[in-house]
Scaffold this motif. Structure first.
Motif, PDB file in Angstrom:
ATOM      1  N   SER A 146      -4.157  38.559  73.346  1.00 17.15           N
ATOM      2  CA  SER A 146      -3.518  37.808  72.277  1.00 17.15           C
ATOM      3  C   SER A 146      -4.440  36.797  71.609  1.00 17.15           C
ATOM      4  O   SER A 146      -4.233  36.427  70.455  1.00 17.15           O
ATOM      5  N   GLY A 147      -5.463  36.334  72.330  1.00 16.53           N
ATOM      6  CA  GLY A 147      -6.361  35.328  71.777  1.00 16.53           C
ATOM      7  C   GLY A 147      -7.298  35.895  70.722  1.00 16.53           C
ATOM      8  O   GLY A 147      -7.651  37.080  70.743  1.00 16.53           O
ATOM      9  N   ALA A 148      -7.696  35.046  69.812  1.00 17.45           N
ATOM     10  CA  ALA A 148      -8.595  35.480  68.738  1.00 17.45           C
ATOM     11  C   ALA A 148      -9.958  35.882  69.280  1.00 17.45           C
ATOM     12  O   ALA A 148     -10.666  36.699  68.688  1.00 17.45           O
ATOM     13  N   GLU A 149     -10.325  35.291  70.434  1.00 19.02           N
ATOM     14  CA  GLU A 149     -11.630  35.587  71.017  1.00 19.02           C
ATOM     15  C   GLU A 149     -11.618  36.841  71.873  1.00 19.02           C
ATOM     16  O   GLU A 149     -12.648  37.270  72.392  1.00 19.02           O
ATOM     17  N   SER A 150     -10.461  37.455  72.006  1.00 16.73           N
ATOM     18  CA  SER A 150     -10.339  38.641  72.849  1.00 16.73           C
ATOM     19  C   SER A 150     -11.121  39.808  72.261  1.00 16.73           C
ATOM     20  O   SER A 150     -10.975  40.160  71.089  1.00 16.73           O
ATOM     21  N   ILE A 151     -11.965  40.413  73.104  1.00 15.44           N
ATOM     22  CA  ILE A 151     -12.767  41.562  72.676  1.00 15.44           C
ATOM     23  C   ILE A 151     -12.008  42.862  72.907  1.00 15.44           C
ATOM     24  O   ILE A 151     -12.028  43.772  72.090  1.00 15.44           O
ATOM     25  N   VAL A 152     -11.324  42.942  74.049  1.00 10.84           N
ATOM     26  CA  VAL A 152     -10.571  44.138  74.405  1.00 10.84           C
ATOM     27  C   VAL A 152      -9.136  43.989  73.922  1.00 10.84           C
ATOM     28  O   VAL A 152      -8.424  43.064  74.326  1.00 10.84           O
ATOM     29  N   LYS A 153      -8.696  44.885  73.036  1.00  7.49           N
ATOM     30  CA  LYS A 153      -7.364  44.785  72.446  1.00  7.49           C
ATOM     31  C   LYS A 153      -6.297  45.517  73.256  1.00  7.49           C
ATOM     32  O   LYS A 153      -5.110  45.297  73.055  1.00  7.49           O
ATOM     33  N   ASP A 154      -6.719  46.379  74.159  1.00  4.99           N
ATOM     34  CA  ASP A 154      -5.753  47.095  74.996  1.00  4.99           C
ATOM     35  C   ASP A 154      -6.271  47.104  76.434  1.00  4.99           C
ATOM     36  O   ASP A 154      -6.705  48.128  76.944  1.00  4.99           O
ATOM     37  N   PRO A 155      -6.240  45.949  77.092  1.00  8.80           N
ATOM     38  CA  PRO A 155      -6.817  45.851  78.433  1.00  8.80           C
ATOM     39  C   PRO A 155      -6.042  46.652  79.468  1.00  8.80           C
ATOM     40  O   PRO A 155      -4.820  46.814  79.372  1.00  8.80           O
ATOM     41  N   THR A 156      -6.755  47.162  80.448  1.00 10.07           N
ATOM     42  CA  THR A 156      -6.107  47.806  81.577  1.00 10.07           C
ATOM     43  C   THR A 156      -5.518  46.715  82.472  1.00 10.07           C
ATOM     44  O   THR A 156      -5.811  45.529  82.306  1.00 10.07           O
ATOM     45  N   ARG A 157      -4.709  47.106  83.431  1.00  7.93           N
ATOM     46  CA  ARG A 157      -4.129  46.110  84.347  1.00  7.93           C
ATOM     47  C   ARG A 157      -5.221  45.457  85.186  1.00  7.93           C
ATOM     48  O   ARG A 157      -5.150  44.264  85.489  1.00  7.93           O
TER      49      ARG A 157
END
Length: 372
Positions: free
Chosen positions: A195-206
């Protein structure tokens, strides 16, 4: 002969314990279980013959049939009170045995099998390969494939004089805690992780979501204790299985250390090109050298993750049913996190090893406790 990935592996043990409910063995005499397990172990060690030898000079395995360590105990207790195999001596050094096994029979009729395998010869995937091969023998299934030891041709041994790491047991008091993330909490973590703007992975695994969550809290604890030392860097590293990353992919039965460290934001970059560089060049070795130097100077603090979530640990059936619980044990190394699937396959058990003072802060973190 060990591959170069075996050569640079630390002299530590990979521990796992499998617990079996009394209902699966209520009609089976303990003596029959004992005989079946011992005989099937002997037969399994024939194709897994290096496990009965000893490592010499960190360069080759002397297959001298010295044997493995095998202990049986009748525990006058319940299944919840089991004794793991102790792989380290009283002086803190690592034993020479490559494989150690302890079988515990309980008054309730339950059973626990504790296994320690040397990381100098195998990784977690190899350990599970051995366990399932042994279980197949025990239940009379002859279809299970044997191991493939021919990985030294893919990663030839090298002269690593002066670099080969030794096991460095922490001199600080290390404690272990288990944090359980169920399916609903994992959904929250995955949503938060991207959810963060700094997030690189948009669909993270568990696994990525849990790792990021624990790492963020690890940094908070470390900073609070160090009073915000701005010079210190923090790195989350994951052990990545190389078998499916190769071209062509290697079988799960490929035995040895077929894994590599990856910084948290580079896990998805481990592909066949990366593996080829690992085989052909010195990049990985240079990375380890630089990291070791930074760690020695105190400039870098690691949080080490290893995911066993895809390992079929709950399929290990010795003839009396599948395990009701599978777990790892405490490790004498700080900042090591082992992730395992829960029995239902939907959640994650996170086994966190930290310095006692840091753990005291972590386990009182309200946000962590609200999700684990």
């Amino acid at each position: 002969m060990p591959s170069n990935l075996d050569q640079i592996a630390q002299s530590v043990y990979i521990p796992i314990i499998l617990c079996y409910s009394p209902q699966f063995g209520s009609k089976t005499d303990p003596t029959q279980k004992h005989n079946s397990l011992k005989q099937s172990l002997s037969e399994t060690l024939i194709p897994f013959y290096p496990l009965s030898g000893r490592i010499k000079d960190d360069f080759f395995i002397d297959c001298d049939n010295t044997g493995v360590e095998y202990v049986e105990a009748q525990a006058h207790a319940q299944l919840s009170e089991f004794l793991p195999v102790e792989p380290y001596s009283s002086t803190g050094t690592v034993k020479e045995t490559l494989l150690a096994i302890q079988i515990n029979f309980f008054d309730c009729g339950g059973m626990a099998i504790g296994i320690n395998m040397s990381h100098k010869i195998a990784d977690g995937s190899s350990l599970i390969t051995f366990m399932n091969a042994w279980a197949s023998k025990s239940r009379g299934d002859s279809k299970y494939l044997g191991p493939n030891f021919d990985i030294d041709s893919l990663f030839p041994p090298r002269d690593l004089s002066g670099f080969i790491p030794s096991a460095v047991l922490s001199k600080e008091k290390i404690v272990t805690r288990r944090f359980v993330f169920d399916k609903s909490k994992l959904k929250i973590l995955k949503k938060s992780a991207c959810s963060g703007a700094e997030s690189i992975v948009k669909d993270p695994t568990r696994v990525e979501a849990v790792s990021a969550f624990i790492w963020s809290h690890f940094i908070e604890v470390a900073n609070a204790k160090a009073k915000m030392d701005s010079k210190k860097l923090f790195a989350a590293v994951h052990a990545v299985n190389l078998r499916p990353k190769m071209n062509p992919p290697l079988s799960d039965h490929a035995f040895g250390n077929l894994w590599s460290f990856a910084l948290a934001n580079a896990i998805r970059k481990i592909n066949e090109d990366y593996v080829k560089k690992l085989q052909d060049g010195d990049d990985y070795l240079n990375f380890l050298k630089r990291s070791k130097e930074q760690f020695s100077r105190g400039d870098l603090e690691f949080c080490n993750f290893s995911s066993w979530c895809r390992f079929p640990v709950y399929e290990v059936d010795y003839g009396w049913g599948k395990p009701v619980w599978v777990c790892t044990t405490a490790m004498p190394f700080k900042n090591v996190v082992i992730l395992m699937s829960t029995r239902d396959g939907d959640g994650i058990d996170a086994w966190v090893n930290m310095v006692e003072d840091n753990m005291a802060m972590l386990e009182h973190d309200h946000k962590l406790l609200s999700l684990a």
